[in-house]
Design a protein around this motif. Structure first.
Motif, PDB file in Angstrom:
ATOM      1  N   GLY A  48       0.653  -1.266  -0.183  1.00 56.90           N
ATOM      2  CA  GLY A  48      -0.087  -0.115   0.171  1.00 56.90           C
ATOM      3  C   GLY A  48       1.171   1.075   0.132  1.00 56.90           C
ATOM      4  N   LYS A  49       0.386   2.874  -0.311  1.00 56.16           N
ATOM      5  CA  LYS A  49       1.397   3.525  -0.593  1.00 56.16           C
ATOM      6  C   LYS A  49       1.894   4.190   1.059  1.00 56.16           C
ATOM      7  N   ARG A  52      -1.679   7.928   3.928  1.00 57.54           N
ATOM      8  CA  ARG A  52      -2.470   8.459   5.072  1.00 57.54           C
ATOM      9  C   ARG A  52      -1.447   9.198   5.962  1.00 57.54           C
ATOM     10  N   SER A  84      -9.950  -1.304   6.886  1.00 59.92           N
ATOM     11  CA  SER A  84     -11.768  -0.956   6.151  1.00 59.92           C
ATOM     12  C   SER A  84     -11.344  -1.766   4.707  1.00 59.92           C
ATOM     13  N   HIS A  87     -12.751  -5.510   5.197  1.00 58.97           N
ATOM     14  CA  HIS A  87     -13.961  -5.102   5.556  1.00 58.97           C
ATOM     15  C   HIS A  87     -14.479  -4.845   4.049  1.00 58.97           C
ATOM     16  N   LYS A 185     -16.759   8.295   2.540  1.00 63.00           N
ATOM     17  CA  LYS A 185     -15.917   6.975   2.715  1.00 63.00           C
ATOM     18  C   LYS A 185     -14.711   7.369   2.908  1.00 63.00           C
TER      19      LYS A 185
HETATM   20  C1  GRG Z   1     -15.113  -1.392   5.562  1.00 61.15           C
HETATM   21  C2  GRG Z   1     -15.885   0.217   7.448  1.00 61.15           C
HETATM   22  C3  GRG Z   1     -15.433   0.053   5.630  1.00 61.15           C
HETATM   23  C4  GRG Z   1     -15.274   0.936   5.015  1.00 61.15           C
HETATM   24  C5  GRG Z   1     -14.399   0.421   3.411  1.00 61.15           C
HETATM   25  C6  GRG Z   1     -12.072   2.544   2.384  1.00 61.15           C
HETATM   26  C7  GRG Z   1     -13.199   1.927   2.349  1.00 61.15           C
HETATM   27  C8  GRG Z   1     -14.444   1.918   3.177  1.00 61.15           C
HETATM   28  C9  GRG Z   1     -13.465   1.206   1.073  1.00 61.15           C
HETATM   29  C10 GRG Z   1     -12.249   1.137   0.274  1.00 61.15           C
HETATM   30  C11 GRG Z   1     -13.266   0.545  -1.263  1.00 61.15           C
HETATM   31  C12 GRG Z   1     -12.555   1.122  -2.146  1.00 61.15           C
HETATM   32  C13 GRG Z   1     -11.347   0.812  -2.811  1.00 61.15           C
HETATM   33  C14 GRG Z   1     -12.668   2.770  -2.218  1.00 61.15           C
HETATM   34  C15 GRG Z   1     -11.505   3.667  -3.037  1.00 61.15           C
HETATM   35  C16 GRG Z   1     -10.634   4.553  -2.590  1.00 61.15           C
HETATM   36  C17 GRG Z   1      -9.686   3.651  -1.699  1.00 61.15           C
HETATM   37  C18 GRG Z   1      -9.487   3.700  -0.253  1.00 61.15           C
HETATM   38  C19 GRG Z   1      -8.570   3.057  -1.826  1.00 61.15           C
HETATM   39  C20 GRG Z   1      -7.397   2.317  -1.402  1.00 61.15           C
HETATM   40  O1  GRG Z   1      -6.643   3.482  -0.952  1.00 61.15           O
HETATM   41  P1  GRG Z   1      -5.284   3.571  -0.949  1.00 61.15           P
HETATM   42  O2  GRG Z   1      -5.542   2.863  -2.785  1.00 61.15           O
HETATM   43  O3  GRG Z   1      -4.593   1.884  -0.430  1.00 61.15           O
HETATM   44  O4  GRG Z   1      -4.599   4.781  -0.828  1.00 61.15           O
HETATM   45  P2  GRG Z   1      -3.820   1.523  -0.721  1.00 61.15           P
HETATM   46  O5  GRG Z   1      -3.784   0.213  -0.718  1.00 61.15           O
HETATM   47  O6  GRG Z   1      -2.242   2.888  -1.104  1.00 61.15           O
HETATM   48  O7  GRG Z   1      -3.303   2.019   0.684  1.00 61.15           O
END
Ligand code: GRG
Length: 303
Positions: A48-49, A52, A84, A87, A185
């Motif tokens: 992951g990047k 945050r 998150s 889940h 979200k």
């Molecule tokens: C299950 C409570 C609960 C919440 C889920 C964040 C989220 C809410 C779901 C993720 C779904 C998703 C893929 C959303 C798109 C944006 C996102 C959070 C992408 C992933 O974040 P990155 O790109 O991931 O920062 P890495 O893996 O780089 O940390």
């Protein structure tokens, strides 16, 4: 030099700092809870990047704070984010097989263990924040911020609304609802990362406010870029399954307006983030260059 090069170098530095701390904080195997620690580490160590935690460190440094002030908060952010993702990938939600280039947690450990690993990461985040933050009153402030950003009025509420909107696609379109989902979200945790970095450093209200506006615009740009990547990229590059939004008829900017308009909207939010930086009192050249580059990285990233 590309506008996001500085950010890429910084993300790699931040990853080293945060991963070392997380390695020390994540539990070791415990025979009383077989494979729980392993499942927690599996998802965190998949990569992951670390966007945050990097934002928290960058914001803290930008207003004169030390890394040690913000490190427990940075680790807590990554734990909440990773829980998150675990889940979200479950069959009851996005039902995904691939995350961070690896089989998803429930594919490896089963659904029950994946849910419980996520739960344990969620609570560990607050344990770390409250026990490891150097100043108790700052710990309290950061704990409230993180809970608000990740709970019913933030990430969880946004996820619930997103699931409820599934199937809507471009029909019954409502830009306001889409933006509200995106802001909660994914945007809320990104905004909290930047705001928390400023609070951890003890920044004054004007600086906290400017950085919060930067984080809010950057958070929306991040999610729009994510929508575009989902529609245009590949599993090899993304490390997760692309095309899910269209397959699930999700409400996204791409579904609503098409890829080009979504890209333009992402660029406008990036400009908003940069305008907010212009109002940050006392920001030095180094801090400005880094935060500017991170905003460009968020919009231009390929995964
Ligand atoms: C299950 C409570 C609960 C919440 C889920 C964040 C989220 C809410 C779901 C993720 C779904 C998703 C893929 C959303 C798109 C944006 C996102 C959070 C992408 C992933 O974040 P990155 O790109 O991931 O920062 P890495 O893996 O780089 O940390």
């Amino acid at each position: 030099m590309a506008a996001s090069d500085l950010a890429r170098t910084f993300l790699s530095e931040a990853r080293g700092i945060v991963d070392a701390a997380l390695d020390a904080w994540l539990p070791a195997d415990d025979p009383r809870a077989p494979r729980l620690a392993e499942a927690m580490r599996y998802s965190v160590e998949a990569g992951g990047k670390r966007l945050r935690p990097a934002l928290a460190l960058a914001a803290c440094r930008a207003v004169g704070g030390r890394d040690t002030d913000v490190l427990p908060f940075a680790g807590a952010l990554e734990l909440i984010h990773t829980y998150s993702l675990i889940h979200d990938d479950l069959p009851a939600m996005d039902d995904d097989d691939l995350r961070r280039g690896r089989p998803t947690s429930h594919k490896v450990y089963g659904e029950a263990q994946a849910i419980l690993a996520g739960d344990a990461m969620h609570t560990l985040a607050f344990e770390l924040l409250l026990t490891q933050t150097p100043d108790a009153s700052t710990a309290c402030q950061l704990g409230a911020l993180l809970a608000q950003a990740s709970g019913h009025d933030g990430m969880v509420g946004g996820q619930v609304d997103d699931l409820a909107a599934e199937g809507a696609g471009a029909d019954g379109v409502d830009v306001e609802r889409l933006e509200s989902i995106h802001r909660r979200k994914t945007g809320a945790l990104l905004t909290a990362s930047v705001r928390g970095g400023a609070l951890a450093a003890g920044a004054g209200p004007a600086a906290v406010d400017a950085l919060t506006r930067y984080g809010t615009a950057l958070g929306l740009a991040f999610q729009i870029a994510d929508d575009v990547l989902d529609a245009t990229s590949t599993a090899d590059v993304l490390g997760k399954t692309p095309g899910k939004d269209a397959a699930d008829a999700k409400l996204t900017y791409v579904a609503l307006e098409g890829v080009d308009a979504a890209r333009a909207r992402c660029a406008r939010e990036t400009e908003r983030a940069l305008e907010a930086l212009a109002g940050l009192p006392g920001l030095d050249g180094e801090g400005a260059a880094l935060l500017t580059s991170i905003a460009h990285f968020v919009a231009q990233r390929d995964r």
